[in-house]
Write a protein that holds these residues in place. Structure first.
Motif, mmCIF file in Angstrom:
data_model
loop_
_atom_site.group_PDB
_atom_site.id
_atom_site.type_symbol
_atom_site.label_atom_id
_atom_site.label_comp_id
_atom_site.label_asym_id
_atom_site.label_seq_id
_atom_site.Cartn_x
_atom_site.Cartn_y
_atom_site.Cartn_z
ATOM 1 N N ARG A 101 0.821 -1.201 0.000
ATOM 2 C CA ARG A 101 0.000 0.000 0.000
ATOM 3 C C ARG A 101 0.863 1.263 0.000
ATOM 4 O O ARG A 101 0.508 2.271 -0.575
ATOM 5 N N SER A 124 1.682 3.006 -3.374
ATOM 6 C CA SER A 124 0.662 3.571 -4.258
ATOM 7 C C SER A 124 0.702 5.092 -4.221
ATOM 8 O O SER A 124 0.655 5.699 -3.156
ATOM 9 N N ASP A 133 -1.652 6.946 -5.286
ATOM 10 C CA ASP A 133 -3.007 7.473 -5.110
ATOM 11 C C ASP A 133 -3.467 7.459 -3.660
ATOM 12 O O ASP A 133 -4.586 7.876 -3.367
ATOM 13 N N GLU A 134 -2.652 6.980 -2.758
ATOM 14 C CA GLU A 134 -3.065 6.870 -1.368
ATOM 15 C C GLU A 134 -2.966 8.202 -0.630
ATOM 16 O O GLU A 134 -2.140 9.053 -0.958
ATOM 17 N N THR A 135 -3.832 8.350 0.358
ATOM 18 C CA THR A 135 -3.720 9.434 1.322
ATOM 19 C C THR A 135 -3.138 8.852 2.600
ATOM 20 O O THR A 135 -3.627 7.829 3.091
ATOM 21 N N HIS A 149 -10.899 0.739 3.539
ATOM 22 C CA HIS A 149 -10.442 1.952 2.837
ATOM 23 C C HIS A 149 -9.036 1.727 2.276
ATOM 24 O O HIS A 149 -8.048 2.277 2.807
ATOM 25 N N PRO A 150 -8.909 0.961 1.214
ATOM 26 C CA PRO A 150 -7.569 0.698 0.660
ATOM 27 C C PRO A 150 -6.886 1.943 0.119
ATOM 28 O O PRO A 150 -5.672 1.925 -0.124
ATOM 29 N N GLU A 151 -7.641 3.008 -0.034
ATOM 30 C CA GLU A 151 -7.044 4.254 -0.548
ATOM 31 C C GLU A 151 -6.336 5.054 0.546
ATOM 32 O O GLU A 151 -5.699 6.080 0.256
ATOM 33 N N ILE A 152 -6.414 4.581 1.800
ATOM 34 C CA ILE A 152 -5.796 5.295 2.912
ATOM 35 C C ILE A 152 -4.667 4.449 3.489
ATOM 36 O O ILE A 152 -4.852 3.262 3.803
ATOM 37 N N ALA A 202 -9.806 11.875 5.580
ATOM 38 C CA ALA A 202 -9.172 10.560 5.698
ATOM 39 C C ALA A 202 -9.003 10.172 7.165
ATOM 40 O O ALA A 202 -9.198 9.011 7.537
#
Length: 435
Positions: A36, A39, A41-43, A75-78, A335
């Protein structure tokens, strides 16, 4: 499986399959965290707490691993960055927050800091960010971290005090658990008339924080409160006098041992565990092993309940512990809110209960069979948690605590009259807040 015990922290007896499962989860979490972090695109949300988040006191995964795994699922984006802070975090947090620093988005808040941080505006009002919070956390747990009706933190671990009693003795003499302080005295008097070697009520009377908490318990039990309607301290109220006089009378009348003014919490509880008392005011943490005959002489013969209150009073359970708060100056509040929702959720709250033991204030947590397996008798906590309250409000609780201890202990040992001690306590506490 290793069960929590404050006496024996030796290695547990977890089964091979559980250990393999934990190892597998840990490897998966490590792989997930590494992938992770790559990435673009992550916050990233930074969580500041001491090193204990990496520890587990059982064979369950440490809380930080549970948080990361659940966050990756929901929340895979965090991405969560765990910043290990010194054991005494308060100084660092004061420096950062007073300068509106963004070093951490989420941080651990101790219960006594609530007033100080609330007045300074150093914690975001979580009920505005997570309106459904009470669906996950009992209101009493949120209220201990509340300031001006705003919830400043999500509780995840702590302690709560209540009244232990001997079920066998009460049944033998025909008594139900007491519903008031006066009923408790009646029970003590009757049983000790037949068994004078038994202590009636144990409590820690040494000059340490437990003494403040027991005074607060009695203050409310006799109908008092920390503050007046105008916001000033009310330690020297009629109820405050009754609270201290009760402590003094319990020693003078023999309901409580005379040496108690030099006992800390451990010295007090050892005597109840040894079967030497009818009642004991103490923290929750012995419930998980009181039924272990290798550690307890009262196995199968005890109960736990909120401390009783006289008519017009209020049963309270003075609590302590930590919650996670959000930095109001965070550059990633949305987030950070999602992370806090994960922490408030059942998976992470259960993870804390399995790895660290109680207390958590999560709705329905102690009905979970696995939580009960790791923490025997934990279901006894919920009736007590409903009465949880914070310690006295202060912008500088460490100094207030010391003031209270000085005056209370002087009254208990007779070096100062009760009225003088409480007058001094109230005056000094007010001066502290006026500085």
């Amino acid at each position: 499986m290793k069960r929590l015990s404050i006496i024996n922290h030796g290695p547990g007896i977890g089964s091979a399959w559980r250990l393999l499962l934990v190892a597998g989860i840990s490897m998966l979490i490590l792989f997930t965290s590494c992938s992770r972090n790559n990435s673009a695109d992550e916050t990233t949300v930074t969580l500041g707490y001491n090193s204990f988040l990496s520890d587990s006191f059982t064979d369950a995964p440490p809380p930080i691993e549970v948080i990361n795994a659940e966050l990756a699922r929901v929340h895979p984006e965090i991405a969560l960055q765990y910043q290990v802070m010194p054991q005494d975090m308060l100084d660092s947090l004061i420096i950062w927050l007073s300068s509106q620093d963004q070093t951490v988005d989420i941080y651990g808040m101790d219960v006594p800091w609530v007033t100080q941080f609330g007045r300074a505006g150093w914690a975001a009002p979580l009920n505005q960010y997570i309106p459904e919070l009470e669906q996950y956390i009992y209101p009493a747990g949120l209220e201990i971290f509340a300031y001006d009706d705003d919830y400043l933190a999500i509780p995840f671990w702590g302690g709560v005090a209540g009244l232990y009693y001997r079920t066998d003795l009460l049944a033998e003499y025909g008594f139900a658990p007491p519903e008031s302080v006066d009923e408790m005295i009646e029970i003590i008097t009757a049983i000790r008339a037949d068994q004078p070697s038994l202590a009636g009520l144990l409590w820690p009377g040494e000059r340490e924080e437990s003494l403040n908490m027991f005074f607060a318990t009695l203050l409310y039990a006799f109908g008092g409160s920390y503050t007046t309607d105008q916001g000033g301290y009310a330690f020297d109220s009629q109820a405050g006098h009754q609270a201290v006089e009760f402590m003094r009378t319990s020693i003078a009348e023999g309901w409580s041992p005379r040496g108690l003014t030099s006992w800390n919490r451990l010295e007090s509880r050892q005597r109840f565990v040894a079967g030497e008392a009818i009642f004991s005011w103490d923290n929750h943490d012995i419930i998980t092993w009181l039924d272990d005959p290798e550690q307890s002489a009262v196995a199968g013969s005890w109960g736990f309940m909120p401390f009783p209150a006289n008519p017009g009073g209020r049963s309270v359970a003075v609590t302590g512990g930590f919650g996670f708060a959000m930095n109001p100056y965070s550059s990633n509040p949305e987030a950070a809110t999602r992370v806090l929702e994960v922490i408030a959720g059942p998976t992470v709250q259960k993870g804390f209960a399995l790895a660290w033991g109680p207390v958590q204030h999560a709705v329905g947590l102690y009905e979970d069979p696995e939580v009960q397996e790791y923490n025997p008798n934990v279901q006894l906590l919920e009736p007590v948690l409903a009465h949880a309250i914070n310690r006295p409000p202060s912008r500088n609780y460490a100094e207030l605590s010391d003031i209270m201890l000085q005056e209370l202990h002087s009254a208990l040992t007779g070096s100062r009259a009760v009225e003088d001690a409480l007058t001094n306590m109230n005056r000094r506490a007010a001066a502290l807040e006026a500085r």
